[in-house]
Design a protein around this motif. Structure first.
Motif, PDB file in Angstrom:
ATOM      1  N   TYR A 135       0.820  -1.211   0.000  1.00  0.00           N
ATOM      2  CA  TYR A 135       0.000   0.000   0.000  1.00  0.00           C
ATOM      3  C   TYR A 135       0.857   1.266   0.000  1.00  0.00           C
ATOM      4  O   TYR A 135       0.452   2.288  -0.557  1.00  0.00           O
ATOM      5  CB  TYR A 135      -0.923   0.017   1.225  1.00  0.00           C
ATOM      6  N   CYS A 138       2.061   2.217  -3.501  1.00  0.00           N
ATOM      7  CA  CYS A 138       0.978   2.445  -4.455  1.00  0.00           C
ATOM      8  C   CYS A 138       0.510   3.881  -4.295  1.00  0.00           C
ATOM      9  O   CYS A 138      -0.298   4.194  -3.428  1.00  0.00           O
ATOM     10  CB  CYS A 138      -0.165   1.465  -4.185  1.00  0.00           C
ATOM     11  N   GLY A 139       1.054   4.782  -5.082  1.00  0.00           N
ATOM     12  CA  GLY A 139       0.695   6.183  -4.946  1.00  0.00           C
ATOM     13  C   GLY A 139       1.922   7.063  -4.865  1.00  0.00           C
ATOM     14  O   GLY A 139       3.024   6.680  -5.271  1.00  0.00           O
ATOM     15  N   VAL A 164      -3.171  -4.423  -3.863  1.00  0.00           N
ATOM     16  CA  VAL A 164      -2.976  -3.277  -4.769  1.00  0.00           C
ATOM     17  C   VAL A 164      -1.862  -3.536  -5.777  1.00  0.00           C
ATOM     18  O   VAL A 164      -1.423  -2.622  -6.464  1.00  0.00           O
ATOM     19  CB  VAL A 164      -2.666  -1.985  -3.973  1.00  0.00           C
ATOM     20  N   CYS A 166      -1.587  -4.611  -8.719  1.00  0.00           N
ATOM     21  CA  CYS A 166      -1.755  -4.171 -10.102  1.00  0.00           C
ATOM     22  C   CYS A 166      -1.878  -2.656 -10.238  1.00  0.00           C
ATOM     23  O   CYS A 166      -1.952  -2.134 -11.356  1.00  0.00           O
ATOM     24  CB  CYS A 166      -2.972  -4.850 -10.724  1.00  0.00           C
ATOM     25  N   SER A 167      -1.900  -1.958  -9.104  1.00  0.00           N
ATOM     26  CA  SER A 167      -2.000  -0.498  -9.121  1.00  0.00           C
ATOM     27  C   SER A 167      -0.659   0.180  -8.863  1.00  0.00           C
ATOM     28  O   SER A 167      -0.575   1.408  -8.864  1.00  0.00           O
ATOM     29  CB  SER A 167      -3.017  -0.025  -8.081  1.00  0.00           C
ATOM     30  N   ASP A 169       2.881   1.573  -9.780  1.00  0.00           N
ATOM     31  CA  ASP A 169       3.498   2.067 -11.000  1.00  0.00           C
ATOM     32  C   ASP A 169       4.583   1.101 -11.479  1.00  0.00           C
ATOM     33  O   ASP A 169       5.391   0.604 -10.688  1.00  0.00           O
ATOM     34  CB  ASP A 169       4.104   3.447 -10.733  1.00  0.00           C
ATOM     35  N   GLU A 189      -3.400 -12.452  -6.180  1.00  0.00           N
ATOM     36  CA  GLU A 189      -2.470 -11.370  -6.495  1.00  0.00           C
ATOM     37  C   GLU A 189      -1.437 -11.817  -7.529  1.00  0.00           C
ATOM     38  O   GLU A 189      -1.120 -11.080  -8.469  1.00  0.00           O
ATOM     39  CB  GLU A 189      -1.784 -10.893  -5.206  1.00  0.00           C
TER      40      GLU A 189
END
Length: 318
Positions: A135, A138-139, A164, A166-167, A169, A189
């Motif tokens: 997490y 991711c962001g 997450v 697949c989210s 980058d 996953e």
């Protein structure tokens, strides 16, 4: 030397429901509660219960959620390594169905905004291994963590990307893969990521890099291993855990248990793998220990246990 556990401590709002509502539908919960959770916090709790030396590296912000988290960290004896007053910590709504399966809705706070200067301020000479939760990469904090990890390739990195995966980058993922982490994820996953990574290019019958999309877990772990060059561990729930080191797929059976909820199962599993390896157990023995720990965790409400409860539940799950 110690393990540095990097990720989040956040508020978990637990709600037990019969089943997830359909769009536009209302449901009542039968039980509810608020606890401190977060992948890193949960993994660190397992390391503490296994008496494996580790530091928890989670940002604590400013606000009502941060106050609750700070109080709990201090009660548990954790040093607060990152303090940033720019925003509050986040929270997670944990919907637990009658089967014990959980669904998360996460609202990130300061723990989703990692900065490289926070990490550069740490004394890394005291650590020989680093755990990183998905997490937090991711962001907006992902680039900072990825760059920081590239400067610590001499450490053993454990990476648990979580749901997450697949989210994250692609450039951040490549940085993390470049430091050869031990990769820990569940079956969904692993399959989702390898399939998403290998979507055909126009005019190409294979995957993006000439791969054929994974059709089973062996295909998936082979591809993941080709990208990390290190141990890949995939949990399969009641079917046990598989691991792959470049030769054949090894299976470690699960431990029979009664599922109350599955919150924190994966976090506790990777925490136990790290704890076992740090105590000198082999890889299969460490995964066998982790299967026992995960069975114990899903047999109680919530993601963490105190030492007394942990020891009692571990005896029940021999």
């Amino acid at each position: 030397m110690k393990t540095l556990v990097v990720g989040a401590a956040m508020i978990d709002m637990l709600m037990k429901i019969e089943a997830l509502p359909k769009s536009g539908e209302d449901v009542l919960c039968s039980e509810s509660g608020i606890v401190i959770g977060g992948c890193a916090y949960n993994a660190a709790n397992t390391l503490r219960n296994l008496e494996s030396d580790a530091d928890l590296c989670v940002p604590v912000g400013k606000g009502p959620y941060a106050d609750m988290i700070r109080s709990e960290l201090e009660r548990c004896g954790y040093d607060i390594l990152i303090q940033d007053d720019s925003q509050d910590n986040g929270y997670c709504l944990d919907l637990v169905e009658a089967t014990g399966e959980r669904t998360f809705i996460t609202a990130q706070g300061i723990e989703g905004a990692f900065q490289k200067k926070w990490l550069d301020s740490l004394d890394m000479d005291q650590y020989d291994s680093i755990y990183v939760a998905g997490y937090q990469v991711c962001g907006q904090g992902g680039q900072a963590i990825g760059e920081w990890l590239c400067g610590h390739g001499d450490k053993q990195i454990f990476f648990a990307p979580g749901p997450v995966i697949c989210s994250i980058d692609a450039a951040v993922m490549e940085k993390i893969f470049s430091v050869h982490p031990i990769l820990h994820l569940n079956e969904k996953e692993a399959m989702d990521f390898t399939r998403a990574s290998n979507q055909p290019d126009p005019g190409n019958s294979g995957g993006a890099d000439g791969y054929v999309p994974a059709e089973d877990i062996l295909d998936a772990v082979r591809e993941l291993h080709s990208r990390t060059g290190n141990l890949v561990i995939v949990t399969l729930g009641e079917k046990g855990t598989v691991y792959y080191e470049g030769d054949e797929l090894h299976t470690v059976p699960s431990v029979k248990t009664t599922v109350v909820d599955t919150i924190g199962a994966g976090d506790s599993h990777i925490g136990a793998v790290i704890g076992g390896l740090k105590k000198g157990l082999g890889r299969e023995e460490s995964i066998r220990l982790a299967n026992r720990v995960a069975a114990a965790v899903v047999s109680v409400h919530g993601p963490v246990m105190d030492k007394e409860t942990f020891e009692k539940k571990m005896e029940e799950h021999l």
